[in-house]
Design a protein around this motif. Structure first.
Motif, PDB file in Angstrom:
ATOM      1  N   GLY A   4       0.658  -1.249   0.105  1.00 36.34           N
ATOM      2  CA  GLY A   4       0.222  -0.110   0.318  1.00 36.34           C
ATOM      3  C   GLY A   4       0.785   1.196  -0.377  1.00 36.34           C
ATOM      4  O   GLY A   4       0.375   2.519   0.136  1.00 36.34           O
ATOM      5  N   GLY A  45      -4.527  -0.222  -6.405  1.00 37.11           N
ATOM      6  CA  GLY A  45      -4.900  -1.730  -5.693  1.00 37.11           C
ATOM      7  C   GLY A  45      -5.565  -2.183  -6.147  1.00 37.11           C
ATOM      8  O   GLY A  45      -5.503  -3.481  -5.117  1.00 37.11           O
ATOM      9  N   ALA A 139      -7.132   0.064   2.505  1.00 34.71           N
ATOM     10  CA  ALA A 139      -6.511   0.467   1.215  1.00 34.71           C
ATOM     11  C   ALA A 139      -7.784   0.860   0.386  1.00 34.71           C
ATOM     12  O   ALA A 139      -8.839   0.592   0.027  1.00 34.71           O
ATOM     13  CB  ALA A 139      -6.013  -0.956   0.530  1.00 34.71           C
ATOM     14  N   GLY A 142      -5.246   1.912  -3.547  1.00 34.41           N
ATOM     15  CA  GLY A 142      -4.109   1.171  -3.195  1.00 34.41           C
ATOM     16  C   GLY A 142      -3.104   1.430  -2.447  1.00 34.41           C
ATOM     17  O   GLY A 142      -1.905   1.345  -2.316  1.00 34.41           O
TER      18      GLY A 142
END
Length: 202
Positions: A4, A45, A139, A142
């Protein structure tokens, strides 16, 4: 697996629909520096597999499941995206365990600027709410973030200047979608606890 911690802001070159799937081409000099066929790169993400890498761009196939669960289908040429290569076993885990398996999407509700940061509120799907707790990890597109506040259907995060400058979250406006991945450890704990309770009840 990812952490992350976004490595760079990339740019969408093309998104080519292919029936119930799509082929995505993204420009990102950092993540493509050592990218090869079969490598994993997280795009906002979402863990994608490199099908081809040439110069400073890479191409990946996006399946229907991914299009249904994430916001990747809304990308257009020129869209900025968060990019991160899969973490190596000898690297520090700077954020938290991020699989790149998006659980759903939320929406930016509001932005509250501070002197050196911003508090951003986002909508929270009902099926994910039980996994999101204050001071827990989540997250968002991402980016590994700490939950600052949470209600039944929303949560807030505080964004520092680095996050505002180096990720898409500094540009997201109210109404725009974001990809959400809750902490996988919470999901495992829920399943294991449920199995234990069921065994005791039996």
């Amino acid at each position: 697996m990812f952490t992350g911690i976004v490595e760079e802001l990339g740019e969408v070159v093309a998104l080519e629909p292919r029936g119930d799937s799509a082929r995505l081409t993204v420009r990102g000099a950092v993540v493509t520096a050592d990218a090869g066929h079969g490598d994993s790169i997280a795009v906002n993400g979402v863990c994608l597999t490199v099908a081809d890498a040439e110069g400073d761009s890479f191409t990946a196939d996006v399946m229907k499941e991914t299009l249904d669960r994430s916001s990747l289908g809304a990308l257009r040429p020129g869209s900025r995206v968060n990019l991160e290569r899969a973490v190596r076993a000898d690297q520090r885990l700077g954020g938290h365990i991020v699989q790149g398996h998006v659980d759903g999407t939320g929406e930016v509700l509001s932005r509250e600027p501070g002197e050196h940061w911003e508090v951003v509120w986002l909508s929270l799907p009902a099926n994910l709410a039980r996994y999101v707790v204050e001071k827990g990890s989540i997250a968002v597109d991402g980016v590994s973030l700490t939950v600052a506040g949470v209600t039944d259907d929303s949560f807030s995060v505080s964004l520092i200047p680095t996050t505002l400058e180096l990720t898409t979250l500094g540009r997201k406006q109210p109404g725009e979608p974001v990809n959400l991945e809750v902490d996988v450890i919470a999901k495992y704990v829920e399943k294991l606890t449920a199995a234990t309770v069921k065994g005791v009840s039996a």
